[in-house]
Design an enzyme around this catalytic site. Structure first.
Site, PDB file in Angstrom:
ATOM      1  N   TYR A 166       0.853  -1.207   0.000  1.00  0.00           N
ATOM      2  CA  TYR A 166       0.000   0.000   0.000  1.00  0.00           C
ATOM      3  C   TYR A 166       0.885   1.252   0.000  1.00  0.00           C
ATOM      4  O   TYR A 166       0.612   2.213  -0.721  1.00  0.00           O
ATOM      5  CB  TYR A 166      -0.941  -0.002   1.216  1.00  0.00           C
ATOM      6  CG  TYR A 166      -1.639   1.319   1.394  1.00  0.00           C
ATOM      7  CD1 TYR A 166      -2.649   1.722   0.519  1.00  0.00           C
ATOM      8  CD2 TYR A 166      -1.250   2.202   2.411  1.00  0.00           C
ATOM      9  CE1 TYR A 166      -3.258   2.962   0.648  1.00  0.00           C
ATOM     10  CE2 TYR A 166      -1.862   3.450   2.545  1.00  0.00           C
ATOM     11  CZ  TYR A 166      -2.859   3.815   1.661  1.00  0.00           C
ATOM     12  OH  TYR A 166      -3.442   5.053   1.782  1.00  0.00           O
ATOM     13  N   PRO A 211       1.741  14.969   3.141  1.00  0.00           N
ATOM     14  CA  PRO A 211       0.652  14.229   3.783  1.00  0.00           C
ATOM     15  C   PRO A 211       0.593  12.805   3.242  1.00  0.00           C
ATOM     16  O   PRO A 211       0.551  12.596   2.029  1.00  0.00           O
ATOM     17  CB  PRO A 211      -0.597  15.010   3.343  1.00  0.00           C
ATOM     18  CG  PRO A 211      -0.217  15.629   2.032  1.00  0.00           C
ATOM     19  CD  PRO A 211       1.240  15.962   2.153  1.00  0.00           C
ATOM     20  N   THR A 212       0.631  11.826   4.144  1.00  0.00           N
ATOM     21  CA  THR A 212       0.431  10.435   3.731  1.00  0.00           C
ATOM     22  C   THR A 212      -0.529   9.791   4.732  1.00  0.00           C
ATOM     23  O   THR A 212      -0.532  10.140   5.914  1.00  0.00           O
ATOM     24  CB  THR A 212       1.751   9.642   3.680  1.00  0.00           C
ATOM     25  OG1 THR A 212       2.444   9.789   4.921  1.00  0.00           O
ATOM     26  CG2 THR A 212       2.659  10.119   2.540  1.00  0.00           C
ATOM     27  N   SER A 237      -2.346  14.380   7.070  1.00  0.00           N
ATOM     28  CA  SER A 237      -3.318  13.941   6.069  1.00  0.00           C
ATOM     29  C   SER A 237      -4.725  13.931   6.662  1.00  0.00           C
ATOM     30  O   SER A 237      -4.913  13.652   7.847  1.00  0.00           O
ATOM     31  CB  SER A 237      -2.955  12.534   5.598  1.00  0.00           C
ATOM     32  OG  SER A 237      -4.004  11.974   4.849  1.00  0.00           O
ATOM     33  N   TYR A 269      -9.262  16.540   1.498  1.00  0.00           N
ATOM     34  CA  TYR A 269     -10.033  16.129   0.317  1.00  0.00           C
ATOM     35  C   TYR A 269     -11.411  16.745   0.522  1.00  0.00           C
ATOM     36  O   TYR A 269     -12.103  16.394   1.489  1.00  0.00           O
ATOM     37  CB  TYR A 269     -10.174  14.611   0.246  1.00  0.00           C
ATOM     38  CG  TYR A 269      -8.902  13.846  -0.056  1.00  0.00           C
ATOM     39  CD1 TYR A 269      -8.286  13.927  -1.305  1.00  0.00           C
ATOM     40  CD2 TYR A 269      -8.327  13.009   0.901  1.00  0.00           C
ATOM     41  CE1 TYR A 269      -7.131  13.207  -1.591  1.00  0.00           C
ATOM     42  CE2 TYR A 269      -7.167  12.283   0.624  1.00  0.00           C
ATOM     43  CZ  TYR A 269      -6.581  12.387  -0.621  1.00  0.00           C
ATOM     44  OH  TYR A 269      -5.442  11.675  -0.900  1.00  0.00           O
ATOM     45  N   THR A 280      -6.014  18.838  -1.901  1.00  0.00           N
ATOM     46  CA  THR A 280      -5.527  17.896  -2.914  1.00  0.00           C
ATOM     47  C   THR A 280      -6.463  17.902  -4.112  1.00  0.00           C
ATOM     48  O   THR A 280      -7.668  17.675  -3.987  1.00  0.00           O
ATOM     49  CB  THR A 280      -5.383  16.493  -2.306  1.00  0.00           C
ATOM     50  OG1 THR A 280      -4.452  16.583  -1.223  1.00  0.00           O
ATOM     51  CG2 THR A 280      -4.865  15.495  -3.332  1.00  0.00           C
ATOM     52  N   LYS A 318      -2.577  21.115  -4.105  1.00  0.00           N
ATOM     53  CA  LYS A 318      -1.625  20.011  -4.275  1.00  0.00           C
ATOM     54  C   LYS A 318      -2.043  19.110  -5.429  1.00  0.00           C
ATOM     55  O   LYS A 318      -3.201  18.700  -5.512  1.00  0.00           O
ATOM     56  CB  LYS A 318      -1.554  19.187  -2.987  1.00  0.00           C
ATOM     57  CG  LYS A 318      -0.634  17.975  -3.056  1.00  0.00           C
ATOM     58  CD  LYS A 318      -0.396  17.394  -1.672  1.00  0.00           C
ATOM     59  CE  LYS A 318       0.534  16.196  -1.726  1.00  0.00           C
ATOM     60  NZ  LYS A 318      -0.128  14.980  -2.202  1.00  0.00           N
ATOM     61  N   SER A 325       2.984  18.017  -8.182  1.00  0.00           N
ATOM     62  CA  SER A 325       2.933  16.649  -7.657  1.00  0.00           C
ATOM     63  C   SER A 325       2.000  15.805  -8.497  1.00  0.00           C
ATOM     64  O   SER A 325       0.984  16.299  -8.998  1.00  0.00           O
ATOM     65  CB  SER A 325       2.407  16.701  -6.210  1.00  0.00           C
ATOM     66  OG  SER A 325       2.076  15.421  -5.719  1.00  0.00           O
ATOM     67  N   HIS A 381       1.025  12.920  -6.899  1.00  0.00           N
ATOM     68  CA  HIS A 381       0.570  12.042  -5.822  1.00  0.00           C
ATOM     69  C   HIS A 381       1.474  10.806  -5.687  1.00  0.00           C
ATOM     70  O   HIS A 381       1.019   9.697  -5.406  1.00  0.00           O
ATOM     71  CB  HIS A 381      -0.875  11.616  -6.076  1.00  0.00           C
ATOM     72  CG  HIS A 381      -1.715  11.447  -4.839  1.00  0.00           C
ATOM     73  ND1 HIS A 381      -2.717  12.331  -4.493  1.00  0.00           N
ATOM     74  CD2 HIS A 381      -1.717  10.502  -3.859  1.00  0.00           C
ATOM     75  CE1 HIS A 381      -3.301  11.905  -3.372  1.00  0.00           C
ATOM     76  NE2 HIS A 381      -2.708  10.805  -2.972  1.00  0.00           N
ATOM     77  N   GLY A 418       9.522  11.348  -5.727  1.00  0.00           N
ATOM     78  CA  GLY A 418      10.823  10.805  -6.131  1.00  0.00           C
ATOM     79  C   GLY A 418      12.028  11.443  -5.488  1.00  0.00           C
ATOM     80  O   GLY A 418      13.156  11.087  -5.834  1.00  0.00           O
ATOM     81  N   GLY A 461       7.405  11.812   0.783  1.00  0.00           N
ATOM     82  CA  GLY A 461       6.334  10.934   1.251  1.00  0.00           C
ATOM     83  C   GLY A 461       6.893   9.624   1.761  1.00  0.00           C
ATOM     84  O   GLY A 461       7.116   9.429   2.964  1.00  0.00           O
TER      85      GLY A 461
HETATM   86  C1  FNR Z   1       0.264   9.547  -0.245  1.00  0.00           C
HETATM   87  N1  FNR Z   1      -0.035  10.823  -0.728  1.00  0.00           N
HETATM   88  C2  FNR Z   1      -1.133  11.497  -0.208  1.00  0.00           C
HETATM   89  N2  FNR Z   1      -1.415  12.761  -0.631  1.00  0.00           N
HETATM   90  C3  FNR Z   1      -2.459  13.451  -0.124  1.00  0.00           C
HETATM   91  O1  FNR Z   1      -2.685  14.585  -0.522  1.00  0.00           O
HETATM   92  N3  FNR Z   1      -3.238  12.883   0.843  1.00  0.00           N
HETATM   93  C4  FNR Z   1      -3.027  11.628   1.328  1.00  0.00           C
HETATM   94  O2  FNR Z   1      -3.735  11.154   2.216  1.00  0.00           O
HETATM   95  C5  FNR Z   1      -1.948  10.889   0.765  1.00  0.00           C
HETATM   96  N4  FNR Z   1      -1.707   9.603   1.170  1.00  0.00           N
HETATM   97  C6  FNR Z   1      -0.598   8.923   0.706  1.00  0.00           C
HETATM   98  C7  FNR Z   1      -0.324   7.660   1.187  1.00  0.00           C
HETATM   99  C8  FNR Z   1       0.833   7.001   0.785  1.00  0.00           C
HETATM  100  C9  FNR Z   1       1.135   5.648   1.332  1.00  0.00           C
HETATM  101  C10 FNR Z   1       1.719   7.624  -0.143  1.00  0.00           C
HETATM  102  C11 FNR Z   1       2.996   6.948  -0.569  1.00  0.00           C
HETATM  103  C12 FNR Z   1       1.423   8.863  -0.640  1.00  0.00           C
HETATM  104  C13 FNR Z   1       0.880  11.498  -1.681  1.00  0.00           C
HETATM  105  C14 FNR Z   1       1.981  12.238  -0.952  1.00  0.00           C
HETATM  106  O3  FNR Z   1       1.493  13.384  -0.315  1.00  0.00           O
HETATM  107  C15 FNR Z   1       3.079  12.716  -1.928  1.00  0.00           C
HETATM  108  O4  FNR Z   1       2.504  13.424  -3.008  1.00  0.00           O
HETATM  109  C16 FNR Z   1       3.947  11.577  -2.476  1.00  0.00           C
HETATM  110  O5  FNR Z   1       4.113  10.557  -1.534  1.00  0.00           O
HETATM  111  C17 FNR Z   1       5.314  12.103  -2.894  1.00  0.00           C
HETATM  112  O6  FNR Z   1       6.051  11.120  -3.509  1.00  0.00           O
HETATM  113  P1  FNR Z   1       7.188  10.230  -2.788  1.00  0.00           P
HETATM  114  O7  FNR Z   1       8.044  11.138  -1.928  1.00  0.00           O
HETATM  115  O8  FNR Z   1       6.467   9.199  -1.980  1.00  0.00           O
HETATM  116  O9  FNR Z   1       7.928   9.665  -3.947  1.00  0.00           O
END
Ligand code: FNR
Length: 341
Positions: A22, A75-76, A104, A126, A152, A216, A238, A240, A273, A294
């Site tokens: 995930y 935010p993750t 998040s 969201y 987002t 975003k 981004s 995502h 990345g 992230g």
């Molecule tokens: C995310 N991302 C994300 N973005 C957002 O706006 N709300 C969210 O709840 C989430 N949840 C989320 C979960 C997981 C597991 C990942 C890996 C990513 C996207 C996040 O904010 C971001 O844009 C990316 O993770 C950036 O890329 P890298 O650093 O993971 O390569």
């Protein structure tokens, strides 16, 4: 200090395969997920020498928030899948690193509790079709002390993530919930992807809060122009993390055209990345004001809780400082596009 790749390997061993996938996975064939990192490899630095870089300073200010370095925590969702301390551990390590933690909407810890340990806190939203509920979530974040709202925009519908289907990962384990989605009755609502959202809604959104509003998930320069026109206070360039539209342009490849239309009117944060200080410097040289990370933070969290997140952020700080000095710059503002080819 362990490398991010080492922390990811430990995280992978410790986590349930469904939960690791995930975090790690993207949508479709994961072409965009790979492209985000590959675009950083494709570009090289062309450093300058003999510039007197004895006194360096990494601090920047974005949308009124101070950052000790040009790296923030994106935010993750669902940090308690990685570690029982969840978002509290991440927010605390981020506070100690002196940078922004973006909580998040899909956090497994309520924003009020995150705010108690966070330093500079932003909140990601969201927009839900129930506008009253959406406003209540924004108020919760604002009252808790969040200093910016990150809306987002790249998630009109949910990306198709094959790894999640393979594991049939649809629900959080018992005991975990998206705590910011509790309504006044205590029920936890499902998060809707805002398919109906339009530019007109941003006006409503900006009037619901005193916080700066950042958008975003922008990669098209025309959307960046519209965001500036709509009075948005900052843009996350981004895709995502490759989890939404597979086949979409990588974030770094999207950056130069956006820099050119935005022309310094609002701050730009690039995410997707970024894995090293050299990556940070490349993004900044090409015109980002800061970058977001992230997955690296999630690997640190899963591998070693708060300590692991601290390790990731300190490594990025040290590497960024090294790369900055070796490029002949003393501050992020001194990085220029001619340093990247
Ligand atoms: C995310 N991302 C994300 N973005 C957002 O706006 N709300 C969210 O709840 C989430 N949840 C989320 C979960 C997981 C597991 C990942 C890996 C990513 C996207 C996040 O904010 C971001 O844009 C990316 O993770 C950036 O890329 P890298 O650093 O993971 O390569």
């Amino acid at each position: 200090m362990r490398t991010i790749a080492e922390l990811e390997a430990i995280a992978r061993e410790r986590m349930e395969p469904a939960h690791y996938d995930y975090y790690a996975g993207g949508s479709g064939d994961e072409a965009t997920l790979r492209a985000n990192e590959e675009e950083f490899r494709r570009r090289v630095l062309v450093p300058r020498v003999l510039r007197g870089v004895g006194k360096r300073d990494l601090a920047v200010e974005i949308a009124g928030s101070p950052l000790s370095m040009p790296v923030l925590v994106c935010p993750t969702a669902f940090h308690r899948l990685a570690h029982s301390d969840g978002e509290l551990a991440t927010a605390q390590a981020t506070a100690e690193a002196g940078t922004v933690f973006v909580c998040s909407m899909a956090s497994t810890t309520a924003v009020e509790d995150v705010a108690k340990v966070a330093d500079v806190l932003w909140f990601q939203l969201y927009v839900q079709s129930d506008r009253e509920f959406t406003e209540s979530v924004i108020s919760r974040a604002e009252n808790a002390g969040a200093r910016a709202l990150v809306v987002t925009a790249d998630s009109a519908v949910r990306g198709r993530r094959e790894r999640e289907h393979r594991h049939a990962f649809h629900d959080l384990p018992p005991g975990l919930a998206a705590e910011n989605m509790r309504d006044s009755t205590g029920r936890v609502r499902d998060i809707e992807m805002p398919a109906g959202l339009t530019w007109d809604d941003l006006i409503w959104l900006r009037n619901t809060t005193k916080m700066p509003v950042l958008l975003k998930g922008v990669v098209h320069p025309e959307d960046a122009r519209r965001a500036v026109e709509a009075g948005i206070d900052g843009i996350f360039v981004s895709n995502h993390g490759g989890r939404q539209l597979d086949g979409a342009i990588s974030s770094l490849a999207a950056l130069p055209a956006i820099v050119s239309v935005v022309d310094g009117q609002v701050p730009l944060i690039l995410d997707g990345g970024v894995r090293s200080g050299a990556d940070v410097v490349k993004a900044l040289a090409l015109g980002a004001d800061a970058v977001g990370v992230g997955r690296p933070v999630l690997w640190g969290l899963a591998a070693a809780g708060q300590e692991g997140v601290a390790e990731v952020l300190e490594r990025l700080r040290e590497e960024t400082d090294t790369a900055l000095g070796l490029c002949g710059a003393r501050t992020p503002g001194e990085l220029t596009a001619d340093l990247v080819r």
